[in-house]
Design a protein around this motif. Sequence first.
Motif, PDB file in Angstrom:
ATOM      1  N   HIS A 113       0.843  -1.186   0.000  1.00 21.30           N
ATOM      2  CA  HIS A 113       0.000   0.000   0.000  1.00 21.30           C
ATOM      3  C   HIS A 113       0.883   1.242   0.000  1.00 21.30           C
ATOM      4  O   HIS A 113       1.973   1.245   0.564  1.00 21.30           O
ATOM      5  N   SER A 114       0.396   2.292  -0.614  1.00 28.23           N
ATOM      6  CA  SER A 114       1.221   3.503  -0.730  1.00 28.23           C
ATOM      7  C   SER A 114       0.340   4.735  -0.588  1.00 28.23           C
ATOM      8  O   SER A 114      -0.270   5.179  -1.550  1.00 28.23           O
ATOM      9  N   TYR A 115       0.274   5.289   0.624  1.00 32.57           N
ATOM     10  CA  TYR A 115      -0.492   6.511   0.804  1.00 32.57           C
ATOM     11  C   TYR A 115       0.334   7.610   1.464  1.00 32.57           C
ATOM     12  O   TYR A 115      -0.209   8.560   2.005  1.00 32.57           O
ATOM     13  N   GLY A 116       1.666   7.494   1.379  1.00 31.16           N
ATOM     14  CA  GLY A 116       2.537   8.546   1.885  1.00 31.16           C
ATOM     15  C   GLY A 116       3.519   9.059   0.861  1.00 31.16           C
ATOM     16  O   GLY A 116       4.247  10.024   1.111  1.00 31.16           O
ATOM     17  N   ASP A 117       3.547   8.429  -0.325  1.00 29.16           N
ATOM     18  CA  ASP A 117       4.583   8.750  -1.306  1.00 29.16           C
ATOM     19  C   ASP A 117       4.484  10.176  -1.845  1.00 29.16           C
ATOM     20  O   ASP A 117       5.494  10.883  -1.961  1.00 29.16           O
TER      21      ASP A 117
END
Length: 288
Positions: A113-117
């Motif tokens: 999951h990637s919600y800070g990139d």
Amino acid sequence: MRKQFKSTVMELAARDEKIVVLLGDVSVYLFNDFKTSYPDRFYNLGICESTLISVGAGLSLRGLRPFIHTIAPFITERCYEQIKLDLCYNRLGGNIVSCGSSFDYAWDGATHHSYGDLALMRLLPEMEVFQPGSGKELEVLIKKRYHSGKPAYYRLSDHPHQVDLDVEYGRGVVIKDCGADLTVVTAGPLLANVLEACKDLDVNILYFHTIKPIDSELIQLYSHTTFLIIQESHGLQEAVNQEAGVKSFAHGTPEGFCNCYGTLADVRKNLRLDPGSIKAVAQGLLCK
């Protein structure tokens, strides 16, 4: 979007011999044509993301134009220091292109999951940050900025929206303007859900494919309204809120880890990012 990425790079590489591609064992078969056509400009370095960035910076230092590509959390969060020091500190150009945005790999859990990139990338000096929502947006932005001499982050999704929009670097798009007191703001592929949710609501709608530099002029035009920012990752709200006089509410970004498994649609429903839930949130603000 990955297919569009490959097609765009192939087209550019045919006339720009400075273009090189570095892969982290992802999309290797997709780039077989590139490898065959330009074997001396193709590098698959395997699952070594920090090395990808450092090698890309070295190639940029030699005057080349690298496209560095693998899965979003691996190419940003895992090697943030290399991006900061090797690319940004040295003011080297380079194109970091990820796949698996937000919850495209929903079934693989927090590691994928990637919600800070987007938020991380926009904090870096000199870095440009793009969240294209369609293949067309991706193509236009890459062609415009790949040789700018600045580091850039392009966030790809396997679930693009199907809305045909005018695309201009650094400019947001007014999707709907009805003079309302509530302005719904979104970015990237989530536009499809936002449009479905707001089709019968008396709200303005703004859309951004460029997160940094954000379109300050457009934000200021609507700063007298309340902003409802619909996002499934951090970054957009922070970019909007840097402008003076903005009052905003963010909806959708998880406060903790997302432990919902399944499909992208399952995760979005869990985060209340499905059209029905977005509509309910907007209606709640309209009633205040």
